[in-house]
Enzyme design. Structure first.
Site, PDB file in Angstrom:
ATOM      1  N   CYS A   1      13.243  10.946   7.579  1.00  0.00           N
ATOM      2  CA  CYS A   1      13.234   9.914   8.651  1.00  0.00           C
ATOM      3  C   CYS A   1      15.003  10.401   9.462  1.00  0.00           C
ATOM      4  O   CYS A   1      14.912  10.060  10.482  1.00  0.00           O
ATOM      5  CB  CYS A   1      12.838   8.629   8.411  1.00  0.00           C
ATOM      6  SG  CYS A   1      14.046   7.389   7.201  1.00  0.00           S
TER       7      CYS A   1
ATOM      8  N   GLY B   1       6.981   4.581   8.069  1.00  0.00           N
ATOM      9  CA  GLY B   1       6.217   5.541   8.792  1.00  0.00           C
ATOM     10  C   GLY B   1       6.852   6.029   9.841  1.00  0.00           C
ATOM     11  O   GLY B   1       7.237   5.816  10.618  1.00  0.00           O
ATOM     12  N   SER B   2       5.669   6.960  10.031  1.00  0.00           N
ATOM     13  CA  SER B   2       5.614   7.525  11.772  1.00  0.00           C
ATOM     14  C   SER B   2       5.548   6.700  13.010  1.00  0.00           C
ATOM     15  O   SER B   2       5.404   5.316  12.667  1.00  0.00           O
ATOM     16  CB  SER B   2       4.224   8.202  12.076  1.00  0.00           C
ATOM     17  OG  SER B   2       3.169   7.802  11.387  1.00  0.00           O
ATOM     18  N   THR B   3       6.708   6.960  13.853  1.00  0.00           N
ATOM     19  CA  THR B   3       6.404   6.237  15.037  1.00  0.00           C
ATOM     20  C   THR B   3       4.776   6.070  15.368  1.00  0.00           C
ATOM     21  O   THR B   3       4.715   4.904  16.488  1.00  0.00           O
ATOM     22  CB  THR B   3       7.048   6.749  16.298  1.00  0.00           C
ATOM     23  OG1 THR B   3       8.650   6.843  15.734  1.00  0.00           O
ATOM     24  CG2 THR B   3       7.564   6.181  17.301  1.00  0.00           C
ATOM     25  N   GLU B   4       4.211   6.346  15.603  1.00  0.00           N
ATOM     26  CA  GLU B   4       2.477   6.406  16.235  1.00  0.00           C
ATOM     27  C   GLU B   4       1.942   5.666  15.807  1.00  0.00           C
ATOM     28  O   GLU B   4       1.513   4.805  15.766  1.00  0.00           O
ATOM     29  CB  GLU B   4       2.033   7.503  16.129  1.00  0.00           C
ATOM     30  CG  GLU B   4       0.762   7.856  16.183  1.00  0.00           C
ATOM     31  CD  GLU B   4      -0.145   9.182  15.687  1.00  0.00           C
ATOM     32  OE1 GLU B   4       0.599  10.012  15.234  1.00  0.00           O
ATOM     33  OE2 GLU B   4      -0.927   9.328  16.109  1.00  0.00           O
TER      34      GLU B   4
ATOM     35  N   GLY C   1       3.446   3.034  14.055  1.00  0.00           N
ATOM     36  CA  GLY C   1       3.984   2.226  13.781  1.00  0.00           C
ATOM     37  C   GLY C   1       4.248   1.443  15.374  1.00  0.00           C
ATOM     38  O   GLY C   1       3.590  -0.234  14.995  1.00  0.00           O
TER      39      GLY C   1
ATOM     40  N   LYS D   1       1.261  -1.392  -0.188  1.00  0.00           N
ATOM     41  CA  LYS D   1       0.283   0.273   0.654  1.00  0.00           C
ATOM     42  C   LYS D   1       0.763   1.726  -0.016  1.00  0.00           C
ATOM     43  O   LYS D   1       1.528   1.610   1.000  1.00  0.00           O
ATOM     44  CB  LYS D   1      -0.866   0.125   1.492  1.00  0.00           C
ATOM     45  CG  LYS D   1      -2.128   1.114   1.759  1.00  0.00           C
ATOM     46  CD  LYS D   1      -2.604   1.775   2.220  1.00  0.00           C
ATOM     47  CE  LYS D   1      -1.915   2.215   3.053  1.00  0.00           C
ATOM     48  NZ  LYS D   1      -2.173   3.989   2.508  1.00  0.00           N
TER      49      LYS D   1
ATOM     50  N   GLU E   1      10.116  15.145  15.825  1.00  0.00           N
ATOM     51  CA  GLU E   1      10.704  15.101  14.003  1.00  0.00           C
ATOM     52  C   GLU E   1       9.782  16.482  13.858  1.00  0.00           C
ATOM     53  O   GLU E   1       8.584  15.790  13.900  1.00  0.00           O
ATOM     54  CB  GLU E   1      10.102  13.466  14.217  1.00  0.00           C
ATOM     55  CG  GLU E   1      10.566  13.440  12.835  1.00  0.00           C
ATOM     56  CD  GLU E   1      10.672  11.807  11.616  1.00  0.00           C
ATOM     57  OE1 GLU E   1       9.654  11.604  12.078  1.00  0.00           O
ATOM     58  OE2 GLU E   1      10.929  11.692  11.339  1.00  0.00           O
TER      59      GLU E   1
ATOM     60  N   GLU F   1      10.060   0.621  10.056  1.00  0.00           N
ATOM     61  CA  GLU F   1      11.628   1.658  10.300  1.00  0.00           C
ATOM     62  C   GLU F   1      10.559   2.903  10.558  1.00  0.00           C
ATOM     63  O   GLU F   1       9.576   3.386   9.663  1.00  0.00           O
ATOM     64  CB  GLU F   1      11.846   1.640   8.571  1.00  0.00           C
ATOM     65  CG  GLU F   1      13.499   2.445   8.328  1.00  0.00           C
ATOM     66  CD  GLU F   1      13.121   3.801   8.144  1.00  0.00           C
ATOM     67  OE1 GLU F   1      13.158   4.739   9.218  1.00  0.00           O
ATOM     68  OE2 GLU F   1      13.216   3.855   6.724  1.00  0.00           O
TER      69      GLU F   1
END
Ligand code: NDP
Length: 476
Positions: free
Chosen positions: A290, A234-237, A239, A182, A387, A256
């Site tokens: 990133c 993508g974002s840590t959130e 993730g 996706k 970030e 990542e």
């Protein structure tokens, strides 16, 4: 912005790409309608609509996973040398269609054509060439196994759309897995062009499936019970959400995520070279990177000299039309991202840091943010911790190497770091102590398919690229 002399416009022609009014999903080697409400993708430099794109519902995702499962039997049974032929063919087609892909990426993402042409697309081809070379040598990789995992569900972000696709698809296919990927909602077009490349390469149907849509489609891919491996950038959130969704299943997972890298300049560094590295570190791809060097740590004794040189250099950067070959800084990818960069930068100012940008005219239409430097930044400031994912640099100082290490590691992230010094021994001393997956010395943002990439702590786990990147797609 101020320039030593003005450049005449040098726009790349848009005519090399043929953007269709609408796009479907790519399932089992065919383009098909999606059952969800289609969405539009726009050019962030002009806000002009580029195309309508299908949304994959969970039923569509299910069809894609079934196609991938069926194709897995055929694909994984092929000898590695046969799989390699397809990957080499894909790599060559990417090179042949490089100009078209670069223009399409710049139109959909907003990044300067110079970067999509000279960095993104050549690296995409290089990844396919590199992993094509491994496909028949897995037994010699020393990883303790050569069996693929099965169906890989892959979700990627909008900052390097085609490159992140290559990082995910090339190793997966080389190892004999099949894929449902996706792309991000704001940048689906090069993934759909890649689907066409798969057809051109006669890749067996179902080996690669592309499902477009928003976060819900991503969640359906990640949560599908017949997916064996999940790979996310993508974002840590998000993730965290994915790690929770995968917990308790036997799916393999690589994440990542975000970063807040320290770019560390010592007093013995070559200043002009370091300044180029600082600029490349945070203003490359509008800072939507990133591993961007978003925290500059500069030794106190050269702080003024480095800052003066940096301001002078920033005053010569050209911001504007991403398709102009002279453009250094393109458009911010979306209105949402622009709002986030604005609010985090405003917060930096209200917390007491000093904000500076070169004189810079922003186009009327589209999403733009000038290169911005904050000085007087304390480690507790949000601009030193969060970030921002934009062209915003926070400058801190240090006196001793030990202090540089402490400050560099004082972050929940751990993706990358940079060191600028002429002493090799100091580079090694620092690299040993920095908690970062990648440490660059006297350079920054250098990527090579043979070199592994990935993070510590909240930057995620698992490695992509190189020999290590194979491990994530093998049953070892
Ligand atoms: P996200 O992490 O939300 O998006 C990355 C991908 O995940 C996209 O394809 C997205 O789809 C998809 N996604 C979103 N929600 C889910 C979910 N619940 N389950 C599965 N997949 C999902 O990043 P954003 O694009 O929203 O950016 C937000 C912030 O994240 C940025 O401001 C930036 O700070 C950071 N970021 C960091 C990146 C990095 O590489 N470190 C890359 C991108 C962003 P969709 O695009 O449709 O939302």
């Amino acid at each position: 912005m101020m320039a030593i002399f003005e450049y005449a416009p040098a726009p790349e022609s848009r005519d090399v790409v043929d953007i269709k009014p609408s796009y479907g999903l790519f399932i089992n080697g065919e383009f098909a309608d999606g059952s969800g409400t289609p969405f539009k993708t726009i050019n962030p430099a002009t806000e002009e609509k580029l195309a309508e794109v299908a949304t994959a519902s969970s039923d569509d995702v299910d069809r894609a996973v079934q196609a991938a499962r069926k194709a897995f039997g055929v694909w994984s049974a092929l000898p590695g040398a046969e799989r390699a032929k397809y990957l080499f063919r894909i790599a060559r087609i990417i090179q042949e269609r490089a100009r078209e892909l670069a223009v399409l990426e710049s139109l959909d993402n907003g990044k300067p054509i110079r970067e999509s042409r000279d960095v993104d697309v050549p690296l995409v081809a290089a990844h396919f060439f590199y992993y094509a070379g491994w496909a028949d040598k897995l037994a010699y990789a020393g990883l303790g196994g050569t069996r693929p995992l099965g169906v890989a569900g892959q979700v990627i972000p909008w900052n390097f759309p085609l490159l992140m696709l290559a990082w995910k698809i090339a190793p997966a296919l080389a190892c004999g897995n099949t894929v449902v990927l996706k792309p991000a909602e704001t940048t689906p077009l090069t993934a759909l062009a890649f689907a066409d490349i798969c057809r051109q390469a006669d890749l067996p149907p179902g080996v690669v499936n592309i499902v477009t849509g928003a976060g819900e489609t991503g969640a359906a891919v990640v949560g599908h019970p017949d997916v064996n491996k999940v790979a996310f950038t993508g974002s840590t959130e998000v993730g965290r959400i994915i790690a929770r969704a995968v917990a308790g299943t036997d799916k393999k997972l690589t994440l990542e995520l975000g970063g807040k890298a320290a770019n560390i300049v010592f007093e013995d560094a070559a200043v002009d070279q370091a300044v180029e590295g600082i600029v490349n570190g945070i203003f490359f791809n509008q800072g939507h990177v990133c591993c961007a060097g978003s925290r500059l740590l500069v030794q106190e004794s050269v702080h003024e000299e480095v800052l003066e040189s940096l301001r002078r250099r920033l005053s010569t950067l050209r911001l504007g039309d991403p398709l102009d070959k002279n453009t250094d800084i393109g458009a911010i990818n979306s209105a949402e991202q622009l709002a986030k960069i604005r609010s985090l930068s405003d917060l930096g100012e209200s917390e007491g840091a000093q904000r500076w940008s070169p004189a810079c005219e922003l186009p009327d239409k589209g999403f733009w943010f000038p290169p911005t430097v904050f000085t007087g930044v304390a480690q507790s400031h949000s601009i030193a911790r969060d970030e921002i994912f934009g062209p915003v640099l926070s400058v801190l100082t240090f006196r001793t190497p030990a202090e540089a290490v402490e400050k560099a590691n004082n972050t929940p992230y751990g993706l990358s770091a940079g060191i600028w010094t002429e002493k090799g021994s100091r580079i090694l001393w620092m690299a040993d102590r920095l908690r970062a997956g990648v440490v660059w010395a006297n350079t920054f943002n250098k990527f090579d398919p043979a070199s592994p990439f990935g993070g510590y702590k909240e930057s995620g786990y698992g490695r992509e690229g190189g020999l290590h990147g194979l491990e994530a797609y093998l049953d070892v």
